[in-house]
Design a protein around this motif. Structure first.
Motif, PDB file in Angstrom:
ATOM      1  N   ASP A 242      57.824  -6.239 -71.803  1.00 47.46           N
ATOM      2  CA  ASP A 242      56.364  -6.123 -71.813  1.00 47.46           C
ATOM      3  C   ASP A 242      55.943  -4.732 -71.337  1.00 47.46           C
ATOM      4  O   ASP A 242      56.293  -4.309 -70.235  1.00 47.46           O
ATOM      5  N   THR A 243      55.184  -4.010 -72.180  1.00 43.11           N
ATOM      6  CA  THR A 243      54.786  -2.644 -71.837  1.00 43.11           C
ATOM      7  C   THR A 243      53.505  -2.583 -71.015  1.00 43.11           C
ATOM      8  O   THR A 243      52.841  -1.546 -70.975  1.00 43.11           O
ATOM      9  N   THR A 244      53.143  -3.668 -70.352  1.00 41.06           N
ATOM     10  CA  THR A 244      52.012  -3.632 -69.435  1.00 41.06           C
ATOM     11  C   THR A 244      52.235  -2.520 -68.404  1.00 41.06           C
ATOM     12  O   THR A 244      53.328  -2.407 -67.847  1.00 41.06           O
ATOM     13  N   PRO A 245      51.226  -1.668 -68.156  1.00 36.10           N
ATOM     14  CA  PRO A 245      51.414  -0.586 -67.184  1.00 36.10           C
ATOM     15  C   PRO A 245      51.959  -1.097 -65.854  1.00 36.10           C
ATOM     16  O   PRO A 245      51.459  -2.075 -65.301  1.00 36.10           O
ATOM     17  N   GLY A 246      53.018  -0.440 -65.390  1.00 35.28           N
ATOM     18  CA  GLY A 246      53.649  -0.834 -64.139  1.00 35.28           C
ATOM     19  C   GLY A 246      54.997  -1.501 -64.352  1.00 35.28           C
ATOM     20  O   GLY A 246      55.796  -1.582 -63.417  1.00 35.28           O
ATOM     21  N   ASN A 247      55.274  -1.974 -65.574  1.00 34.67           N
ATOM     22  CA  ASN A 247      56.567  -2.586 -65.844  1.00 34.67           C
ATOM     23  C   ASN A 247      57.521  -1.514 -66.366  1.00 34.67           C
ATOM     24  O   ASN A 247      57.557  -1.205 -67.559  1.00 34.67           O
ATOM     25  N   GLU A 248      58.306  -0.931 -65.474  1.00 37.97           N
ATOM     26  CA  GLU A 248      59.182   0.186 -65.841  1.00 37.97           C
ATOM     27  C   GLU A 248      60.377  -0.246 -66.688  1.00 37.97           C
ATOM     28  O   GLU A 248      60.921   0.542 -67.462  1.00 37.97           O
ATOM     29  N   MET A 249      60.797  -1.530 -66.588  1.00 40.73           N
ATOM     30  CA  MET A 249      61.970  -1.971 -67.328  1.00 40.73           C
ATOM     31  C   MET A 249      61.767  -1.910 -68.830  1.00 40.73           C
ATOM     32  O   MET A 249      62.734  -1.774 -69.588  1.00 40.73           O
TER      33      MET A 249
END
Length: 501
Positions: A242-249
């Motif tokens: 998931d490219t939601t801001p804050g998800n670096e993985m």
């Protein structure tokens, strides 16, 4: 307002509410009064050469009716099975579906494992206009297993009956229960309870496999043992991608795909796609992940070092990477990699290229790797099911059905997993409780929809026995079997996996 007016208003309101309620009741009564649909079953005796063996088989397309506790038909599930003649209960059975979650089984049936396949270009070119030849498929697995292709509710010709609540069938757990019920019915009707059983699918079909395995093997009262799970283009951990801001993985697991795509299109140099992918894996899980986790505490010299290596691996400029704070989403990458050539690349298969309306945007207009193949597959499944097997319906075949997505319940219905969707632990549980259960995982290097490094990350975490996993990789994308060389390799790899039970 006087009492007479209020009384009239109340009466009018009651009548206004009563009309739709009465209509709903009438619809429910009408639906309940309708007789259960008569299951349609059509069979043909055919023969072909698969895996170098001549095989006589019975092809059957038929309806399975699922009903509620009161006996009212709720869903019509269509399966297409290919069973060697004469029937042999000692042969393995492979239950197969696709993903979506609204996708019909057309892709694996007419592209990879069925006795016929549609002829479309395998060199990342579009399928053009009809006719699309339907060819014998020597790569079908019918020489080693009987095949049952399942179209879950809302996909293919399968559908819910009038009055059925979509929420009863469209969801992680709901869908799995329906598919598990169809499987139990099939093995019961065909006398295959003691046959070796394999279960698998593609894309969301790998998610479904985890859920259906839990339904089949997690039942104390009606347990169905499995020999193998076959995952193709795997997605089990939805949070990690998931490219939601804050998800670096999300940036970590897609970096190896970016390197592979850049290598394919000549933007980076390397000995092979395998070598480039491995180099990107090491960098992604090491210096790159460390840099992302440091956030704004990342020192300037470390940022510069990571940026240089990231540019070398992805083919993107350091200027662009700096502007993106080292975090390039997959959608941006599709547009940016070949911007200097006026082209975009595919999501399902990065080998495909497309031309947008203009070259100025951040994301592509469409996915050239999907519109490059879809027409041929739709024509093939309709021709085969209707004209060859004789299935009669006025319903359109839903290759990618929209209805399930409108109602899909993504909850595992377990409070401890409500915020983070990861079904990989269900596979670990099934394998720990069944020492004979093995897993086959197939990934394409050019698949951004279900990145290969994301699948590795999901399946290599604790609780999943690593000594029973077979890993295989292919030089194409999400549907690696569109490339002839990879279709033959995938078939041979799965054939070996089934034989090794």
């Amino acid at each position: 307002m006087n009492a007479r007016f209020l009384g009239a208003l109340a009466a009018a309101s009651t009548l206004a509410l009563a009309a739709p309620i009465a209509a709903q009741d009438a619809q429910k009564s009408e639906a309940a009064a309708k007789p259960a649909p008569e299951p349609q079953v059509r069979s043909r005796d055919l023969a072909g050469t698969f895996g170098g063996q001549r095989v006589a088989y019975k092809a059957t397309i038929g309806d399975t009716i699922l009903s509620d506790d009161a006996g009212k038909a709720e869903a019509v599930i269509v399966t297409t099975s290919y069973v060697k003649s004469p029937a042999d209960a000692s042969r393995p059975v492979f239950f197969i579906y696709n993903g979506g979650p609204g996708s019909g089984s057309v892709w694996l049936q007419m592209g990879a494992f069925g006795p016929k396949r549609v002829a479309i270009p395998g060199d990342a070119k579009d399928d053009g206009a009809p006719p699309y030849p339907l060819l014998d498929n020597p790569d079908s697995l019918l020489d080693v297993a009987d095949l049952v292709f399942i179209d879950p509710p809302g996909t293919g010709f399968s559908h819910l009956t009038p009055g059925t609540d979509p929420k009863k069938y469209y969801g992680l757990r709901q869908d799995a229960r329906a598919v598990a019920q169809v499987i139990r019915r099939w093995i019961n009707d065909n006398g295959r309870w003691n046959s070796p059983k394999f279960l698998g699918g593609e894309s969301y079909g790998t998610t479904r496999t985890a859920m259906v395995a839990d339904e089949l093997e997690g039942s104390t009262f009606n347990d169905v043992g499995l020999n193998g799970l076959i995952l193709i283009s795997t997605i089990l951990d939805f949070g990690v991608e998931d490219t939601t801001p804050g998800n670096e993985m999300a940036y970590v697991v897609t970096l190896p795909n970016m390197a592979a795509a850049a290598f394919y299109h000549g933007k980076v140099q390397g000995a092979s796609v395998e070598a480039v992918a491995e180099e990107a894996r090491r960098f992604a899980i090491g210096p790159f992940a460390t840099a992302l986790l440091k956030g704004q505490d990342l020192p300037a010299d470390e940022r510069a070092s990571v940026r240089r290596e990231l540019a070398r691996l992805t083919g993107l400029s350091e200027t662009y990477l700096d502007a993106a704070n080292l975090r390039v989403t997959d959608q941006r990458f599709y547009k940016e990699l070949l911007r200097d050539r006026g082209q975009t690349i595919g999501r399902l298969d990065a080998r495909y290229t497309g031309t947008d309306y203009d070259n100025a945007g951040e994301t592509p207009d469409n996915d050239p790797s999907f519109y490059g193949i879809d027409a041929g597959y739709t024509a093939a499944v309709n021709s085969w099911s209707r004209e060859t097997l004789g299935y009669r319906t006025d319903r359109e075949y839903q290759a990618i059905g929209r209805e399930p997505g409108r109602y899909w319940d993504w909850s595992l219905q377990q409070p401890d997993r409500a915020a983070y969707l990861n079904v990989a632990p269900l596979i670990g549980q099934a394998m720990r409780q069944n020492s004979g259960l093995r897993l086959f995982n197939a990934q394409g290097y050019y698949d951004f929809a279900t990145p290969f490094f994301g699948a590795e990350y999901s399946l290599k975490r604790y609780g999943i026995p690593q000594d029973r996993i077979t890993w295989k990789y292919y030089g194409a994308g999400h549907m690696m079997y569109v490339r002839g060389e990879d279709r033959a390799k995938l078939s041979a790899d799965i054939r070996e996996f089934i034989r090794a039970r």
